[in-house]
Design a protein around this motif. Structure first.
Motif, short mmCIF file in Angstrom:
data_model
loop_
_atom_site.label_atom_id
_atom_site.label_comp_id
_atom_site.label_asym_id
_atom_site.label_seq_id
_atom_site.Cartn_x
_atom_site.Cartn_y
_atom_site.Cartn_z
N LEU A 1 37.35 15.83 47.36
CA LEU A 1 38.45 14.87 47.50
C LEU A 1 38.60 14.43 48.95
O LEU A 1 38.78 13.23 49.23
CB LEU A 1 39.76 15.49 46.99
N SER A 2 38.49 15.36 49.90
CA SER A 2 38.60 15.01 51.32
C SER A 2 37.50 14.05 51.73
O SER A 2 37.76 13.07 52.44
CB SER A 2 38.52 16.27 52.19
N SER B 1 35.84 12.01 49.78
CA SER B 1 36.08 10.75 49.09
C SER B 1 37.17 9.95 49.82
O SER B 1 37.03 8.74 50.03
CB SER B 1 36.48 11.02 47.64
N ASP B 2 38.26 10.63 50.19
CA ASP B 2 39.34 9.97 50.92
C ASP B 2 38.86 9.43 52.26
O ASP B 2 39.20 8.31 52.65
CB ASP B 2 40.51 10.93 51.14
N GLU C 1 36.82 6.34 51.73
CA GLU C 1 37.68 5.22 51.37
C GLU C 1 38.40 4.67 52.61
O GLU C 1 38.47 3.45 52.82
CB GLU C 1 38.70 5.64 50.31
#
Length: 168
Positions: free
Chosen positions: A145-146, A148-149, A152
């Protein structure tokens, strides 16, 4: 005439005398730090102590270490293990949490995203492969998640021309 303890504390040699848990935790930490200082190369100990100081000054929790290539080379798995051990010993200074001094560093293994993961856990957790695997999986999901963030946010920055050093 009875011997008087002039240190103001209990006799550490008397097994019948109750020990002050806070004093025991402080002494345990002090002895451990001095043992590390004696056995670790000075540059590694200094880096470890900088990381401990940063963690303490941040109030515990998660901190991000920024290291140059030389520091990264010094920040070996052994140094990381000692950092976690010191965090446990420091946590044991908190009244009611003296058991943290008995926590052990467990290798969580590699996930898809998190590599070489370790965690400070109670001995009962360290002995349970399923719990360790679940911890690694949660850590791996968090790392995914980190990443991916971050990707982004980088995309947004690029699209808005905010990436440093980029010129059209």
């Amino acid at each position: 005439m009875a011997d008087v303890d002039r240190t103001g504390g209990e006799d550490p040699q008397d097994p019948q005398e109750p020990q002050d848990p806070a004093r025991v935790a402080r002494l345990r930490l002090a002895v451990y730090v001095e043992a590390l200082r004696a056995r670790m190369p000075e540059a590694q100990f200094d880096l470890l102590w900088q990381a401990v100081t940063l963690w303490v000054e941040a109030g515990g929790g998660k901190v991000r270490l920024r290291m140059d290539p030389e520091d990264r080379e010094l920040f070996t798995a052994e140094v990381q293990r000692e950092l976690l051990t010191l965090i446990g010993l420091i946590g044991a200074l908190e009244p009611g949490h003296e058991d943290r001094a008995d926590h052990v560093v467990a290798d969580l293994g590699d996930g898809t995203h998190a590599k070489g993961a370790m965690s400070l856990v109670p001995p009962s957790v360290a002995a349970d492969p399923e719990r360790l695997r679940a911890m690694r999986d949660r850590l791996d999901a968090s790392e995914e998640l980190s990443r991916s963030d971050a990707a982004e946010l980088e995309g947004i920055a690029r699209a808005s021309g905010m990436m440093p050093g980029e010129e059209d």
